[in-house]
Each structure stands twice: as C-alpha cells, then as structure tokens.
Write an enzyme that holds these catalytic residues in place. Structure first.
Site, mmCIF file in Angstrom:
data_model
loop_
_atom_site.group_PDB
_atom_site.id
_atom_site.type_symbol
_atom_site.label_atom_id
_atom_site.label_comp_id
_atom_site.label_asym_id
_atom_site.label_seq_id
_atom_site.Cartn_x
_atom_site.Cartn_y
_atom_site.Cartn_z
ATOM 1 N N GLY A 144 -7.964 -2.430 64.169
ATOM 2 C CA GLY A 144 -8.316 -2.911 62.838
ATOM 3 C C GLY A 144 -7.030 -3.107 62.063
ATOM 4 N N ASP B 249 6.436 -7.149 40.620
ATOM 5 C CA ASP B 249 5.009 -7.179 40.942
ATOM 6 C C ASP B 249 4.257 -7.487 39.660
ATOM 7 O OD1 ASP B 249 3.290 -5.640 43.516
ATOM 8 O OD2 ASP B 249 2.241 -6.366 41.725
ATOM 9 N N LYS C 251 6.299 -13.595 65.533
ATOM 10 C CA LYS C 251 5.450 -12.611 64.863
ATOM 11 C C LYS C 251 4.013 -12.668 65.392
ATOM 12 C CE LYS C 251 3.550 -9.995 61.817
ATOM 13 N NZ LYS C 251 3.722 -9.438 60.545
ATOM 14 N N LYS D 33 -6.262 -10.686 61.450
ATOM 15 C CA LYS D 33 -5.856 -11.897 60.734
ATOM 16 C C LYS D 33 -4.928 -12.760 61.594
ATOM 17 C CE LYS D 33 -3.341 -11.505 57.014
ATOM 18 N NZ LYS D 33 -2.791 -11.361 55.672
ATOM 19 N N CYS E 57 -3.381 -6.774 60.059
ATOM 20 C CA CYS E 57 -2.617 -7.777 60.812
ATOM 21 C C CYS E 57 -3.282 -8.307 62.068
ATOM 22 C CB CYS E 57 -1.245 -7.206 61.151
ATOM 23 S SG CYS E 57 -0.192 -7.150 59.689
ATOM 24 N N VAL F 126 4.373 -4.073 52.765
ATOM 25 C CA VAL F 126 5.527 -4.755 53.345
ATOM 26 C C VAL F 126 6.656 -4.881 52.322
ATOM 27 C CG1 VAL F 126 6.293 -6.939 54.329
ATOM 28 C CG2 VAL F 126 4.072 -6.001 54.960
ATOM 29 N N LYS G 68 1.087 -0.721 38.819
ATOM 30 C CA LYS G 68 1.888 -0.390 40.005
ATOM 31 C C LYS G 68 3.354 -0.210 39.628
ATOM 32 C CE LYS G 68 -0.213 -2.348 44.090
ATOM 33 N NZ LYS G 68 -0.175 -3.348 45.131
ATOM 34 N N ARG H 5 4.678 -0.772 61.364
ATOM 35 C CA ARG H 5 3.322 -0.233 61.424
ATOM 36 C C ARG H 5 3.105 0.641 60.213
ATOM 37 N NH1 ARG H 5 4.422 2.932 66.631
ATOM 38 N NH2 ARG H 5 6.457 2.689 65.663
HETATM 39 C C1 UDX Z 1 1.487 -7.770 53.688
HETATM 40 C C2 UDX Z 1 1.551 -9.284 53.746
HETATM 41 O O1 UDX Z 1 1.692 -9.810 52.475
HETATM 42 C C3 UDX Z 1 0.362 -9.833 54.438
HETATM 43 O O2 UDX Z 1 0.450 -11.238 54.517
HETATM 44 C C4 UDX Z 1 0.346 -9.241 55.801
HETATM 45 O O3 UDX Z 1 -0.674 -9.760 56.574
HETATM 46 C C5 UDX Z 1 0.242 -7.742 55.735
HETATM 47 O O4 UDX Z 1 1.313 -7.250 54.999
HETATM 48 P P1 UDX Z 1 0.640 -6.012 52.014
HETATM 49 O O5 UDX Z 1 2.102 -5.747 51.837
HETATM 50 O O6 UDX Z 1 -0.197 -4.943 52.580
HETATM 51 O O7 UDX Z 1 0.456 -7.279 52.902
HETATM 52 O O8 UDX Z 1 0.057 -6.649 50.693
HETATM 53 P P2 UDX Z 1 -0.648 -6.027 49.430
HETATM 54 O O9 UDX Z 1 -0.784 -4.569 49.584
HETATM 55 O O10 UDX Z 1 -1.835 -6.857 49.152
HETATM 56 O O11 UDX Z 1 0.451 -6.252 48.308
HETATM 57 C C6 UDX Z 1 0.876 -7.460 47.741
HETATM 58 C C7 UDX Z 1 1.478 -7.169 46.355
HETATM 59 O O12 UDX Z 1 1.934 -8.365 45.747
HETATM 60 C C8 UDX Z 1 0.510 -6.530 45.359
HETATM 61 O O13 UDX Z 1 1.116 -5.406 44.790
HETATM 62 C C9 UDX Z 1 0.303 -7.614 44.294
HETATM 63 O O14 UDX Z 1 0.066 -7.073 43.020
HETATM 64 C C10 UDX Z 1 1.618 -8.351 44.367
HETATM 65 N N1 UDX Z 1 1.584 -9.742 43.880
HETATM 66 C C11 UDX Z 1 0.697 -10.603 44.374
HETATM 67 C C12 UDX Z 1 2.490 -10.171 42.938
HETATM 68 O O15 UDX Z 1 3.305 -9.415 42.440
HETATM 69 N N2 UDX Z 1 2.483 -11.481 42.546
HETATM 70 C C13 UDX Z 1 1.597 -12.365 43.008
HETATM 71 O O16 UDX Z 1 1.629 -13.541 42.605
HETATM 72 C C14 UDX Z 1 0.666 -11.925 43.963
HETATM 73 C C1 UDX Z 2 0.648 -3.867 63.317
HETATM 74 C C2 UDX Z 2 1.836 -4.071 64.300
HETATM 75 O O1 UDX Z 2 1.969 -2.958 65.182
HETATM 76 C C3 UDX Z 2 3.109 -4.296 63.538
HETATM 77 O O2 UDX Z 2 4.190 -4.549 64.431
HETATM 78 C C4 UDX Z 2 2.817 -5.491 62.663
HETATM 79 O O3 UDX Z 2 3.864 -6.185 62.211
HETATM 80 C C5 UDX Z 2 1.770 -5.135 61.634
HETATM 81 O O4 UDX Z 2 0.592 -4.918 62.379
HETATM 82 P P1 UDX Z 2 -0.432 -1.883 61.943
HETATM 83 O O5 UDX Z 2 -1.553 -2.854 61.709
HETATM 84 O O6 UDX Z 2 0.135 -1.129 60.806
HETATM 85 O O7 UDX Z 2 0.798 -2.633 62.653
HETATM 86 O O8 UDX Z 2 -0.970 -0.807 63.000
HETATM 87 P P2 UDX Z 2 -0.825 -0.498 64.543
HETATM 88 O O9 UDX Z 2 -0.187 0.818 64.714
HETATM 89 O O10 UDX Z 2 -0.251 -1.649 65.285
HETATM 90 O O11 UDX Z 2 -2.372 -0.333 64.945
HETATM 91 C C6 UDX Z 2 -3.280 -1.414 64.867
HETATM 92 C C7 UDX Z 2 -4.648 -1.009 65.329
HETATM 93 O O12 UDX Z 2 -4.685 -0.847 66.739
HETATM 94 C C8 UDX Z 2 -5.151 0.320 64.752
HETATM 95 O O13 UDX Z 2 -6.495 0.156 64.358
HETATM 96 C C9 UDX Z 2 -5.040 1.296 65.902
HETATM 97 O O14 UDX Z 2 -5.992 2.314 65.812
HETATM 98 C C10 UDX Z 2 -5.310 0.377 67.080
HETATM 99 N N1 UDX Z 2 -4.718 0.840 68.348
HETATM 100 C C11 UDX Z 2 -3.367 0.962 68.469
HETATM 101 C C12 UDX Z 2 -5.532 1.105 69.430
HETATM 102 O O15 UDX Z 2 -6.765 0.977 69.351
HETATM 103 N N2 UDX Z 2 -4.960 1.487 70.615
HETATM 104 C C13 UDX Z 2 -3.617 1.615 70.766
HETATM 105 O O16 UDX Z 2 -3.172 1.951 71.879
HETATM 106 C C14 UDX Z 2 -2.785 1.347 69.649
#
Ligand code: UDX
Ligand code: UDX
Length: 454
Positions: A280, A30, A227, A286, A283, A11, A35, A159
């Site tokens: 899966g 970060d 959201k 959770k 998001c 994100v 990274k 996504r």
């Molecule tokens: C994001 C959102 O944060 C999460 O809440 C949501 O449900 C899914 O999308 P994501 O972007 O996938 O998650 O997070 P992640 O890949 O775990 O990356 C977080 C980053 O923050 C890592 O690179 C970590 O090193 C960094 N970090 C974490 C910091 O720089 N400082 C901190 O104190 C904690």
């Molecule tokens: C999701 C939301 O789409 C996005 O808007 C949000 O903010 C972050 O979470 P993401 O988790 O990256 O995005 O994947 P997404 O493309 O939504 O798929 C989620 C899961 O649903 C995957 O496991 C996918 O295989 C499954 N899926 C999706 C199905 O089983 N059937 C479908 O028709 C679509």
C-alpha cells in the site's frame, strides 16, 4: 548553497531538513500556515522517526514560511514537492504542481536556478513544468534581466519510516536534466552525500559498510523513468511472492521457507519478498497505475505491471476469504485488526490494506475493532465513517473476539504478550497478514494460527 523546498510533506520535509543538516541554507515554503507554525516550533507534522531530532540539529540552517517571495529569490535549487493525488479517472491531479510552478516562476530572480521536480508525476512532466515556468515567467511585468533557470528530475527513493537514513545513506542518487549546468549544480549540492563527508546525526550513525554513493547523471526522461521502473519492480517483486504464496497454500508448502530459499540467491535478493496482505502507501499503487497509463498513450501494454496490481488487489480479498474459511459465517462475528498504517513506523494510511479489509468485513456484517499504535488520530480525521470502530486498547480488540488479524507488523505487536490475550478471545483465530509471527509458538500458546498464504 541556497535551497528552497516547496511543500513540506514527507518528501519535501525530508529533503529540506536533510539538506539543511548537510550545511545548505534551506527555506521550506508551504501554503498550510498551521504546518509552518508547527515546524517553526520544532514540531514535525508527520510521524517520521528521527525527524524532530534532525530538525533540531539543522535548525540554524532552516527557515519555514508560507511566502514564495521569501523562499525562492536567491535559491540555487528549488525543489517542488507538492502532492499529486489521483484524480477521479486515476490520472494524477497536477493542479497543485502547476500552481506551485507558477508561483516559483513569479519569484525567480537568481542568475541561475535549477527547478527540481520531486513530486511523482507522469513521465514527460519535467518538460511540462519547464513550459509552465517559461510561460509564467514571460508574463511577469517585473521580470528581472539575466535570470536563467532549467528543470531537472531528481527522484526520491525514500521509504516512509526510514526517510532520513534513505536520504543520507542512499543506494544511489539519480539526477536528470537536458541542461548540463543543472547537473553540475545538483552534483555540487549532493557532494557531501556522494562522498559521505558529513558528520552523521547523533542519532543515526553512518552504517559500517557505507561507501561513496553512486551518482546516475542522465537525461530528464531517463531519470523520470528510473523512478517508475524501480518502484514498479519492487511492487511486482512483492506481488510475485504473494502469487507464489497462493500456490504454496494449495500444495502445502511454507511460503516463508520458499521466499527465504529464493532470496538467498544473490541475483534475487531477500528484500521486498515478504508475502502478506500486499503493498500500500502513496507510491506503489500510484506509480504502477501511472506507468500503465503512460504506456497506453504509446499503445503499449504493460502486462507484467498490470498483473502485479491485480495480484495485490486480490491479496486483500484473500485475507477476508481466509477468515470466512475459518469462521464460515462472518455476519455478527467480532474481528479485530491490529495495524492500520500501510506499514510500520508511519501514520500514513494512503492505500492501506487495513481500509479495504475493514470495509469488506463490515459489508459482510462483521463487527470490527481497529487498532494502531500511532495512526489513530490521522485515521479519525481521514476515515470518519470508520472511526466508530476504533478500539482504544489492545485488550478491547481481543476481548470476546472471534478472530484477530495482524495487518501491519508494528514492533509493538510482535512483542505483545500473546499468551495473555488468547484467553480473552471467544475463538482464538489469529490471521497473520504479514507472515511475521512464529506459527509453532502461536499454536503452542493456544491460537488457531492461519496465514494469508502458505
Ligand atoms: C510526495 C509527492 O509529492 C507525491 O507526488 C509522491 O507520490 C509521494 O511523495 P508527500 O510528500 O507525502 O507526497 O505529500 P504531502 O504529504 O501531500 O505534502 C505536500 C505538501 O505540499 C503539503 O504540506 C501541502 O500543504 C503543500 N503544498 C501543496 C503547498 O505548499 N503548495 C501547494 O501549492 C500545494
Ligand atoms: C516506496 C519505495 O520503497 C521508495 O523507494 C519510494 O520512492 C517510495 O515508495 P514506501 O511507500 O514508503 O516507499 O514504503 P515501502 O517500504 O517501499 O513499502 C511499500 C509497501 O510494500 C508497504 O505496504 C509494505 O508493507 C509492503 N511490503 C514491503 C510488502 O508487502 N512486502 C515486502 O517485502 C516489502
């Protein structure tokens, strides 16, 4: 405008690189030095199509650092996008968010900064982050005069695998704050997207039907709830398709036809109605869990969201039951899984159906062979106990196999020369976990085609 992004996960990185591409001056911070080093070298630590190209196109506006004091001062907007993993009891672990907010507060020095919470957090966390910022700022001995800040929510709807397109060409932008000045700042930040005035990246042309992007500018709590409500709705749409799929299997209906017929009704829409092993990722699981937990704090049940979760868990077990129906005995059988990532075009394995299916098969004594075109390195690091089951080639998956399950619909699998592999199998059972293969064609090629539903 000057922007700081804390956390370079899916994100944070997408937000930072996209805003830099639009012409804002962005610093990403970060704590993970490795990274930051990778990103400085133009390499992307996650698998996301187009990200390295966008990094290159936006490079002149982008800085990566591990230091808050380099990133925060002077920023008009600070995005906080650190991870919020589930704690043992299922509630989100907000330690990273809390320490990131403290670090931001210790570095603020601009006349007005909007701190945007991008991490997915329980509803009400905006106020909580606001309180942490204010407390930490107040304890600063060096706190400068004339510094103001306010918290806003700006949920992401991207996504994985489609992150850049979802950011540059979104269906809508949602911003929420109880402070009107914050809304005005975010409105300015997103103008190029709202009005679609930017020159598209060379590799990602603007869709022909792209129009001005609707902006929902609202209060903090509403933005936070949008959201959750949106993600839970998408999750339950899929679970609904899967529930109907179970009935379709019993009555002899074809679920693919059923969802096609449903989806053509414009009030329903065909997207997120694809049946299979279920959802899966980081998001849906959770967010649906958090929605139920938040409601419980107000003595509210969320029966629909709960049911969507139950159907989804069940769907993974159904995949194993289908194999058992076909093979009768799973013990000693060799079963191949094609696809480990929770969906195609990502190497993300969080809450992937493949993990539950593999573990359940192993627990029943099956010999599994696992394959993914992209996620194997991450799989080895995150799932060391399952790593010995990895196959290095597709041939290895099919060789002498009793059944193969298509778990993730990677394009590579859809385009396989399926006629070549059927001869390698001991029994040619093919379980289509995503309802994406043509059953008639597969049967003509000699497979015993089975789907999860219908
Ligand atoms: C994001 C959102 O944060 C999460 O809440 C949501 O449900 C899914 O999308 P994501 O972007 O996938 O998650 O997070 P992640 O890949 O775990 O990356 C977080 C980053 O923050 C890592 O690179 C970590 O090193 C960094 N970090 C974490 C910091 O720089 N400082 C901190 O104190 C904690
Ligand atoms: C999701 C939301 O789409 C996005 O808007 C949000 O903010 C972050 O979470 P993401 O988790 O990256 O995005 O994947 P997404 O493309 O939504 O798929 C989620 C899961 O649903 C995957 O496991 C996918 O295989 C499954 N899926 C999706 C199905 O089983 N059937 C479908 O028709 C679509």
């Amino acid at each position: 405008m000057k922007v700081c992004v804390v956390g370079t996960g899916y994100v944070g990185l997408t937000t930072g690189v996209s805003l830099a591409f639009l012409g804002h001056e962005v610093t990403c911070v970060d704590l993970d030095q490795a990274k930051v080093d990778m990103l400085r070298g133009g390499k992307c630590p996650i698998y996301e199509p187009g990200m390295e190209d966008l990094l290159a196109e936006a490079a002149s506006n982008l800085t990566f650092t591990t230091s808050y004091s380099e990133a925060v001062p002077g920023a008009d907007v600070v995005f906080v996008a650190v991870q919020t993993p589930s704690a043992a009891d299922g509630s989100p672990d907000l330690r990273y968010l809390s320490s990131a907010a403290e670090s931001v507060a210790h570095a603020l020095n601009h006349d007005f900064t909007v701190v945007v919470n991008k991490s997915t957090v329980p509803i009400g966390s905006g106020n909580w982050v606001d309180a942490i910022l204010r407390e930490s700022f107040a304890t600063r001995e060096d706190r400068p005069a004339g510094v103001e800040f306010a918290v806003a929510s700006n949920p992401e709807f991207l996504r994985e695998g489609n992150a850049i397109a979802d950011t540059l060409y979104p269906d809508r932008i949602v911003i929420g704050s109880d402070n009107p000045r914050s809304l005005e700042v975010l409105n300015r930040l997103y103008r190029p997207i709202i009005n679609q005035t930017f020159t598209p990246p060379t590799f990602l042309p603007r869709p022909e039907d792209a129009t001005a992007v609707p902006l929902v500018s609202t209060d903090l709590a509403s933005a936070e709830l949008i959201k959750y409500a949106a993600n839970a709705f998408l999750a339950l749409k899929i679970s609904y398709a899967n529930e109907i799929g179970q009935l379709a299997a019993k009555v002899g209906a074809d679920i693919t036809e059923v969802v096609r017929g449903m989806g053509l009704d414009q009030r329903i829409g065909s997207r997120f109605l694809q049946p299979g092993v279920g959802w899966g990722g980081s998001c849906f699981g959770k967010d649906t869990k958090a929605l139920v937990a938040t409601a419980a704090e107000y003595n509210l049940e969320m029966p629909i969201v709960r049911a969507a979760r139950e159907v989804n868990t069940r769907q993974r077990a159904v995949a194993v039951e289908r194999l058992q129906d076909e093979l009768r005995i799973l013990k000693g059988r060799k079963i191949g899984l094609l696809g480990l990532a929770f969906k195609p075009n990502t190497d993300d394995l969080r809450d992937a159906a493949s993990l539950d299916i593999a573990k359940s098969l192993i627990a029943r004594g099956a010999r599994v062979k696992l394959h993914d075109p992209v996620a194997t390195e991450r799989f080895k690091a995150e799932q060391p106990e399952l790593a010995p089951y990895l196959a290095s080639t597709i041939d290895e998956v099919f060789a002498d196999c009793d059944a193969v399950v298509l778990v993730t619909e990677w394009a590579q699998y859809l385009e396989l020369d399926w006629s070549k592999f059927v001869g390698l199998m001991r029994t040619p059972i093919l379980l289509d976990g995503r309802h994406v293969l043509d059953p008639d064609r597969m049967r003509r090629l000699g497979y015993r085609y089975v789907a999860v539903s219908g």
